[in-house]
Motif scaffolding. Structure first.
Motif, PDB file in Angstrom:
ATOM      1  N   MET A 111       0.842  -1.203   0.000  1.00  0.00           N
ATOM      2  CA  MET A 111       0.000   0.000   0.000  1.00  0.00           C
ATOM      3  C   MET A 111       0.876   1.252   0.000  1.00  0.00           C
ATOM      4  O   MET A 111       0.377   2.359   0.067  1.00  0.00           O
ATOM      5  CB  MET A 111      -0.916   0.033   1.232  1.00  0.00           C
ATOM      6  N   ASP A 112       2.181   1.053  -0.049  1.00  0.00           N
ATOM      7  CA  ASP A 112       3.130   2.167  -0.075  1.00  0.00           C
ATOM      8  C   ASP A 112       3.716   2.234  -1.480  1.00  0.00           C
ATOM      9  O   ASP A 112       4.616   1.476  -1.827  1.00  0.00           O
ATOM     10  CB  ASP A 112       4.233   1.917   0.945  1.00  0.00           C
ATOM     11  N   GLU A 113       3.210   3.152  -2.273  1.00  0.00           N
ATOM     12  CA  GLU A 113       3.616   3.137  -3.681  1.00  0.00           C
ATOM     13  C   GLU A 113       5.082   3.507  -3.884  1.00  0.00           C
ATOM     14  O   GLU A 113       5.639   3.260  -4.954  1.00  0.00           O
ATOM     15  CB  GLU A 113       2.700   4.002  -4.551  1.00  0.00           C
ATOM     16  N   THR A 114       5.726   4.071  -2.871  1.00  0.00           N
ATOM     17  CA  THR A 114       7.143   4.393  -3.027  1.00  0.00           C
ATOM     18  C   THR A 114       8.003   3.138  -3.157  1.00  0.00           C
ATOM     19  O   THR A 114       9.115   3.193  -3.660  1.00  0.00           O
ATOM     20  CB  THR A 114       7.683   5.214  -1.847  1.00  0.00           C
ATOM     21  N   ALA A 115       7.491   2.025  -2.661  1.00  0.00           N
ATOM     22  CA  ALA A 115       8.259   0.778  -2.737  1.00  0.00           C
ATOM     23  C   ALA A 115       8.314   0.217  -4.155  1.00  0.00           C
ATOM     24  O   ALA A 115       9.186  -0.599  -4.460  1.00  0.00           O
ATOM     25  CB  ALA A 115       7.673  -0.264  -1.784  1.00  0.00           C
ATOM     26  N   PHE A 116       7.419   0.652  -5.012  1.00  0.00           N
ATOM     27  CA  PHE A 116       7.375   0.045  -6.349  1.00  0.00           C
ATOM     28  C   PHE A 116       8.697   0.201  -7.101  1.00  0.00           C
ATOM     29  O   PHE A 116       9.269  -0.770  -7.556  1.00  0.00           O
ATOM     30  CB  PHE A 116       6.227   0.638  -7.174  1.00  0.00           C
ATOM     31  N   SER A 117       9.152   1.440  -7.226  1.00  0.00           N
ATOM     32  CA  SER A 117      10.386   1.623  -8.000  1.00  0.00           C
ATOM     33  C   SER A 117      11.622   1.345  -7.170  1.00  0.00           C
ATOM     34  O   SER A 117      12.653   0.982  -7.699  1.00  0.00           O
ATOM     35  CB  SER A 117      10.459   3.041  -8.592  1.00  0.00           C
ATOM     36  N   ARG A 118      11.498   1.533  -5.858  1.00  0.00           N
ATOM     37  CA  ARG A 118      12.693   1.406  -5.018  1.00  0.00           C
ATOM     38  C   ARG A 118      13.008  -0.037  -4.677  1.00  0.00           C
ATOM     39  O   ARG A 118      14.170  -0.435  -4.624  1.00  0.00           O
ATOM     40  CB  ARG A 118      12.497   2.202  -3.728  1.00  0.00           C
ATOM     41  N   GLU A 119      12.006  -0.851  -4.384  1.00  0.00           N
ATOM     42  CA  GLU A 119      12.301  -2.192  -3.895  1.00  0.00           C
ATOM     43  C   GLU A 119      11.586  -3.291  -4.661  1.00  0.00           C
ATOM     44  O   GLU A 119      12.191  -4.295  -5.036  1.00  0.00           O
ATOM     45  CB  GLU A 119      11.958  -2.283  -2.392  1.00  0.00           C
ATOM     46  N   ILE A 120      10.293  -3.102  -4.907  1.00  0.00           N
ATOM     47  CA  ILE A 120       9.530  -4.225  -5.444  1.00  0.00           C
ATOM     48  C   ILE A 120       9.917  -4.532  -6.884  1.00  0.00           C
ATOM     49  O   ILE A 120      10.141  -5.692  -7.239  1.00  0.00           O
ATOM     50  CB  ILE A 120       8.024  -3.967  -5.258  1.00  0.00           C
ATOM     51  N   ALA A 121      10.029  -3.503  -7.721  1.00  0.00           N
ATOM     52  CA  ALA A 121      10.451  -3.767  -9.105  1.00  0.00           C
ATOM     53  C   ALA A 121      11.871  -4.324  -9.150  1.00  0.00           C
ATOM     54  O   ALA A 121      12.119  -5.306  -9.863  1.00  0.00           O
ATOM     55  CB  ALA A 121      10.311  -2.506  -9.957  1.00  0.00           C
ATOM     56  N   PRO A 122      12.824  -3.754  -8.403  1.00  0.00           N
ATOM     57  CA  PRO A 122      14.163  -4.375  -8.415  1.00  0.00           C
ATOM     58  C   PRO A 122      14.182  -5.828  -7.944  1.00  0.00           C
ATOM     59  O   PRO A 122      14.892  -6.654  -8.515  1.00  0.00           O
ATOM     60  CB  PRO A 122      14.967  -3.463  -7.472  1.00  0.00           C
TER      61      PRO A 122
ATOM     62  N   ALA B  83      -0.155  -6.145  -8.192  1.00  0.00           N
ATOM     63  CA  ALA B  83      -0.915  -4.994  -8.691  1.00  0.00           C
ATOM     64  C   ALA B  83      -1.168  -4.013  -7.544  1.00  0.00           C
ATOM     65  O   ALA B  83      -1.248  -4.411  -6.384  1.00  0.00           O
ATOM     66  CB  ALA B  83      -2.238  -5.479  -9.271  1.00  0.00           C
ATOM     67  N   PRO B  84      -1.301  -2.733  -7.861  1.00  0.00           N
ATOM     68  CA  PRO B  84      -1.608  -1.754  -6.813  1.00  0.00           C
ATOM     69  C   PRO B  84      -2.998  -2.029  -6.265  1.00  0.00           C
ATOM     70  O   PRO B  84      -3.922  -2.249  -7.036  1.00  0.00           O
ATOM     71  CB  PRO B  84      -1.577  -0.422  -7.563  1.00  0.00           C
ATOM     72  N   TRP B  85      -3.125  -2.063  -4.963  1.00  0.00           N
ATOM     73  CA  TRP B  85      -4.456  -2.370  -4.410  1.00  0.00           C
ATOM     74  C   TRP B  85      -4.714  -1.550  -3.167  1.00  0.00           C
ATOM     75  O   TRP B  85      -3.802  -1.006  -2.580  1.00  0.00           O
ATOM     76  CB  TRP B  85      -4.590  -3.862  -4.175  1.00  0.00           C
ATOM     77  N   TRP B  86      -5.971  -1.437  -2.808  1.00  0.00           N
ATOM     78  CA  TRP B  86      -6.403  -0.835  -1.551  1.00  0.00           C
ATOM     79  C   TRP B  86      -5.777   0.551  -1.403  1.00  0.00           C
ATOM     80  O   TRP B  86      -4.585   0.661  -1.190  1.00  0.00           O
ATOM     81  CB  TRP B  86      -5.957  -1.735  -0.401  1.00  0.00           C
ATOM     82  N   PHE B  87      -6.532   1.538  -1.472  1.00  0.00           N
ATOM     83  CA  PHE B  87      -6.090   2.929  -1.453  1.00  0.00           C
ATOM     84  C   PHE B  87      -5.370   3.292  -2.757  1.00  0.00           C
ATOM     85  O   PHE B  87      -5.685   4.303  -3.355  1.00  0.00           O
ATOM     86  CB  PHE B  87      -5.184   3.272  -0.258  1.00  0.00           C
ATOM     87  N   ILE B  88      -4.415   2.455  -3.169  1.00  0.00           N
ATOM     88  CA  ILE B  88      -3.734   2.806  -4.413  1.00  0.00           C
ATOM     89  C   ILE B  88      -4.271   1.992  -5.588  1.00  0.00           C
ATOM     90  O   ILE B  88      -3.621   1.847  -6.617  1.00  0.00           O
ATOM     91  CB  ILE B  88      -2.206   2.697  -4.289  1.00  0.00           C
TER      92      ILE B  88
ATOM     93  N   GLU C 173       5.948  14.213   0.452  1.00  0.00           N
ATOM     94  CA  GLU C 173       4.778  13.957  -0.379  1.00  0.00           C
ATOM     95  C   GLU C 173       4.402  12.485  -0.465  1.00  0.00           C
ATOM     96  O   GLU C 173       3.297  12.158  -0.873  1.00  0.00           O
ATOM     97  CB  GLU C 173       4.920  14.561  -1.767  1.00  0.00           C
ATOM     98  N   THR C 174       5.309  11.601  -0.055  1.00  0.00           N
ATOM     99  CA  THR C 174       4.960  10.172  -0.093  1.00  0.00           C
ATOM    100  C   THR C 174       3.859   9.840   0.909  1.00  0.00           C
ATOM    101  O   THR C 174       3.181   8.836   0.775  1.00  0.00           O
ATOM    102  CB  THR C 174       6.172   9.277   0.215  1.00  0.00           C
ATOM    103  N   ALA C 175       3.721  10.680   1.934  1.00  0.00           N
ATOM    104  CA  ALA C 175       2.695  10.407   2.948  1.00  0.00           C
ATOM    105  C   ALA C 175       1.284  10.670   2.426  1.00  0.00           C
ATOM    106  O   ALA C 175       0.313  10.177   3.011  1.00  0.00           O
ATOM    107  CB  ALA C 175       2.953  11.249   4.199  1.00  0.00           C
ATOM    108  N   PHE C 176       1.153  11.430   1.353  1.00  0.00           N
ATOM    109  CA  PHE C 176      -0.196  11.798   0.900  1.00  0.00           C
ATOM    110  C   PHE C 176      -1.048  10.583   0.571  1.00  0.00           C
ATOM    111  O   PHE C 176      -2.140  10.437   1.092  1.00  0.00           O
ATOM    112  CB  PHE C 176      -0.116  12.731  -0.317  1.00  0.00           C
ATOM    113  N   SER C 177      -0.542   9.733  -0.304  1.00  0.00           N
ATOM    114  CA  SER C 177      -1.375   8.586  -0.683  1.00  0.00           C
ATOM    115  C   SER C 177      -1.298   7.470   0.340  1.00  0.00           C
ATOM    116  O   SER C 177      -2.228   6.686   0.471  1.00  0.00           O
ATOM    117  CB  SER C 177      -0.991   8.069  -2.075  1.00  0.00           C
ATOM    118  N   ARG C 178      -0.171   7.390   1.035  1.00  0.00           N
ATOM    119  CA  ARG C 178       0.023   6.255   1.937  1.00  0.00           C
ATOM    120  C   ARG C 178      -0.670   6.448   3.278  1.00  0.00           C
ATOM    121  O   ARG C 178      -1.218   5.507   3.843  1.00  0.00           O
ATOM    122  CB  ARG C 178       1.515   6.027   2.158  1.00  0.00           C
TER     123      ARG C 178
END
Lengths: 469, 469, 469
Positions: free
Chosen positions: A359-370, A382-387, C361-366
């Motif tokens: 649910m933390d979209e910052t992890a997508f490019s930083r950790e999950i995709a790598p 897939a992005p879910w819940w809130f995102i 700004e990462t806190a906005f969606s999360r």
């Protein structure tokens, strides 16, 4: 022709005319594809009973925390929305509150889905969701819901539902699933999902009783941690025998450090006595995340995780309305430092499928995709819940694809408790994918033919491949 | 005219026709500029030897973890890709695997770069990268690589390579650099970069031997921490004498708290005995980050950092294939709380150049742009590694420019091990900058003349200014 | 017609022609609306005195750390910019430095605002901000500022200033506010804001003296923690009596764990003796965040927080120029784990208004959108400081709206120390909202009529509703 945006064939496509034209063409490839839904929260008994939905409120409002949270934020009492079994002032009153406050949903994914349901499932103009027409809308929708075509099984046909996974307690007898499997007249595959959270989180009420019952029921007579692990293995097999393809884990953080049997036994004992600290409870939970991955090496179940949520942040709401009523809040996590023990031991196995939701979209490019871009076992959830909202889905694509491509994607997940929102959610995903791919074509990063192959793969093949369907 | 997107003159530009027209015009200013590459991982001996590349696999696949990780994620064994010195089933087999799985790269920056290399370096239609033509492509590319024009030095001319920095061990004799500097027939400046990571990280194998050798070789007879610092100073000077302009630090986190000489000596002793905890090791590493900044005050070397990476997360892959084979994963960090001691003491010095790279794009708007937007020493490092892909580069621009403008930018960094990808990577950057600036012009935030000045400054002046070239 | 972009009627709107047309039409609804500014840093005495601004430097440069930090990053000494009361080489020299370095602001929000001020407040072509015209520009602007129309009160009329909140020390006598309220000839409402940071942060110099003075002055004779709380309550009431509607809290992190009176007393004692650790100081500060929320239940003051900033990171600059001089740097925080105690006890109260600002700004969606999308008390604070730039404002909208809609938005906050930038900042917000809404209309997610209602609500009603104006 109805001019409400919900009917516009170009909805959700990019505004640039050239890109939009491409998106339109790409969308045509997947518009009518069957729905594959490998994770969600419907009650399978619904399809066994196949009775008409009781009323618009019970169908659309009360069970859907996506929807009730918005009304609640505006100061509306959740009991008046008939949340958590409360009756409030009755379903029609709840419906009026919803209609009177419809403006709150402008710009939200929830609002978009509801409009899509009205326009494309119920055949009712969504501009009627307003204070003035609340009562007539309730009546008309009630009439629609009473029609034979709108019973769960008939809707499954309308929705082109091919696969639908439910989420189930390890001790569930899965009788509904068995009944449905045995019924040749019902074609969708309704699969159980093994979700053991209630048996791994010492810090939650009920842990002790749950674990005792688990070991007693399925431990093959073994006791303690040994019996506990054995019971987990047995119940997973029971789920597999009933069609399950995956396990789901709402873990608190990403810890996956395995413990020795002695250490685990000691923590389990502490937890059973109610004496474990929060850190000890998390250590036990982290060990179990590792152990479930280990079990998947043997039994082949796909493993999905979705860590990083503060559950039930409002104690008063929890007490009055129960869990899953809209006050769970995500927080940030360290993925790689937590997951490394699991990835080190099982990540190189291509037959193990490990899907990381966040649910933390910052992890997508930083950790999950790598991670997913290297480990054969790891997939970008897939992005879910809130995102799972529209713009966040676009950000997800742009955050993961450049690094990892399309091949590591889990396929779309609707994760819903709202049956009638399923077509809208999947259609949203298809439109977002079409829009994203259209941009890559417009920017000369893909050919349109290549994009057409990709969208078909994303919508239909990805979930089947990743969830071993 | 070949219709493959790799040849399209508008590739990567925004789809909106008006904005695209502006982007086209801005790009013309920088399209043919020489390449300044102040950080990368090529072997300078390549230019000394100037022999033909052995074969397509050894040139394009084996050394490039950007590329092998994608294939590995699909379950392909890295030894079959000839990673880490393994021969697998030979280069042609590796090539076939690459071609057969080419679809995996759709939408990725890596895929885009490879297509650009084929189209614009090798003169081969990239649509031939497919299962059917794998063998004929291997043959044709081998033939191309055998031509005199495709040896390293000749390619440097073709690429308009002006400056190329390598990354080197402090004890490297830099003989290749010296040879190239002495060779008047070779015009590009090939500069060494001082990277002391192997001598600062107690938690890595080899630390003790490295430090002993360092002190013995360059400590001027001093011992312990004093000799260690002296050796660092001496080797930095040696690098400067061989043309170095910068030091590079792959630090674990952002700690920069200085230690007293006594504290540092004590930790160094512990580290040499293999008794330092991870926290102690990080304290020593943080002290050294501070000390390297301190040394830069005297010797003027530009200092670049790129913290926050879990290196070699797959132990089995590390053991079999070595480091830098695709399983490093970024994590989130606290920049300002870590860097404050360094910034407090050296950040106000405009002659000190301190470039902050990150693999966590959330830090751009939250920490890196605010720091670089105040401290005269601090620069915003270009997005690199994982976030050097096209959409991430766009996000980088939008995340930093509104706060800090263009003047604090490091200039583009290719950071590559793939020689032939250099023109594609730099061209990508030029196109992304043109697209971003075109948007600002289209939104009436800049004049087109102003944007033209800026793009020239970004591409050519920024790296020269920041890296003191 | 001046062709400088600052005059272009389409500035900041999306480039796509269709979307731009919609944005234009939506903007017309709010273009001329009065300005409601519920949070900022102007000195109310300015309106009491109503004297002409002394010179361009003192008006535009010295007090505005947004602007001086950019020049400072280029190596310009802050004393030459007359920061912190320094005279440097005089205002004209400072002005020249600003003009000579004007290119540094290209692409920044600060640069955009300054151009807007020149074009639309001072009536001077912003293309004159350049080295060559520095002196004549200084003279011409000085002439403008000497005109009666450009005194603070007259500008307030020109700006259509309806509400302006200041930020004030709890012991401020608020005499300026009282004078303005009593003056029927002055129509804008200038409201004080209660900001007690100097009395809650034990780790800051002056804490002891501040607290002693507070208790002595307003403690009703009570002593210790009891007197401290009583004094806070009394001063809040004093602020309310002078028109205050809100309190503001620049808290270090998100902790809100309440302490018992005994625990708080013990920590307060330690703090007064200068013996509290940083952790203890944060525990006391967290307790006070909770207590201020508790006080709001009684007195109804809106509560705003903006946690997560490393203040005064450059000790040398702090010493020489004081706080708020451009070297504060944000850091990441855990919102929900910190705020949960406060939300649990007060979040369900719709009469309590709790506005969460962030520089991350990462806190906005999360976190922030999920919290505000459930709790009736919680509001999503507008993006401010560093992320009040144009593209960040766009990202804010896209990060919060899909989850939470428009209803939980605080309204735009200018947070400024630069009086003449107020119209530009609010106009920027209006243009960004128009552009965002236009996109939703173009993507068929809203009707244009619906979008028109929303933009009026966002600009005019939101701040009034949330700040109880």
């Amino acid at each position: 022709m109805n001019t409400h945006p919900a009917y516009n064939p170009d909805r959700l496509f990019p505004a640039d005319p050239g890109t939009r034209d491409i998106a339109r063409r790409l969308y045509l490839y997947v518009e009518d594809m069957p729905i594959v839904s490998p994770h969600g929260h419907l009650d399978p008994q619904m399809f066994v009973d196949n009775t008409a939905f009781p009323n618009p409120t019970k169908l659309l409002i009360s069970p859907d925390h996506y929807l009730t949270r918005v009304l609640h934020s505006a100061g509306i009492e959740m009991e008046e929305l008939q949340v958590g079994g409360h009756e409030g002032k009755g379903p029609r009153h709840a419906w009026r509150l919803f209609c009177e406050n419809w403006d709150l949903y402008a710009g939200t994914a929830t609002g978009y889905w509801v409009e899509q349901e009205f326009a494309h499932v119920f055949g009712i103009d969504p501009s009627r969701i307003c204070s003035e027409q609340a009562d007539s809308l309730y009546d008309d929708l009630s009439e629609v819901l009473a029609q034979p075509d709108f019973r769960p099984r008939e809707l499954a046909d309308t929705f082109k539902l091919d696969v639908l996974a439910t989420t189930d307690d390890p001790l569930d007898d899965l009788e509904a699933h068995a009944t449905l499997r045995a019924d040749a007249s019902f074609t969708p595959r309704v699969l159980p999902t093994f979700r053991p959270d209630a048996y791994t989180k010492m810090y939650n009420p009920g842990f002790k009783g749950n674990v005792e019952k688990l070991i007693d029921t399925a431990g093959d007579g073994k006791t303690g941690y040994e019996g506990y692990l054995q019971a987990m293995r047995n119940r997973r097999q029971y789920f597999i025998d009933h069609g399950a393809v995956s396990t789901d884990h709402g873990i608190h953080n990403c810890q996956t450090q395995p413990l020795s049997a002695a250490e685990a036994q000691e923590l389990l004992d502490k937890g059973m006595r109610g004496e474990a600290t929060f850190e000890e409870a998390l250590a036990f939970e982290g060990n179990m995340t590792y152990r479930f991955a280990e079990m998947s090496q043997d039994d082949g179940l796909v493993m999905t995780i979705h860590p990083g949520v503060y559950r039930n942040s409002s104690p008063s709401a929890l007490k009055k309305f129960g869990p899953d009523t809209g006050h769970d809040v995500p927080f940030a996590l360290d993925y790689i430092n937590g997951l490394q023990p699991l990835l080190a031991d099982f990540g190189e196995n291509p037959d193990f499928h490990f899907v990381m939701f966040t649910m933390d979209e910052t992890a997508f490019s930083r950790e999950i995709a790598p991670i997913a871009g290297y480990y054969p076992a790891a997939y970008v959830g897939a992005p879910w819940w809130f995102i799972d909202e529209i713009d966040a889905m676009k950000r997800f694509r742009a955050a993961t694809t450049g690094t990892t491509g399309f091949s590591r994607y889990s396929g779309f997940i609707d994760d819903t408790r709202a049956y009638c929102s399923i077509p809208a959610r999947h259609d949203t995903s298809r439109r977002v994918e079409a829009g994203y791919l259209a941009r890559l074509v417009a920017e000369h990063r893909l050919t349109e033919d290549g994009a057409a192959d990709i969208i078909v793969d994303l919508i239909d093949n990805s979930p089947r491949r990743v969830f071993k369907l």
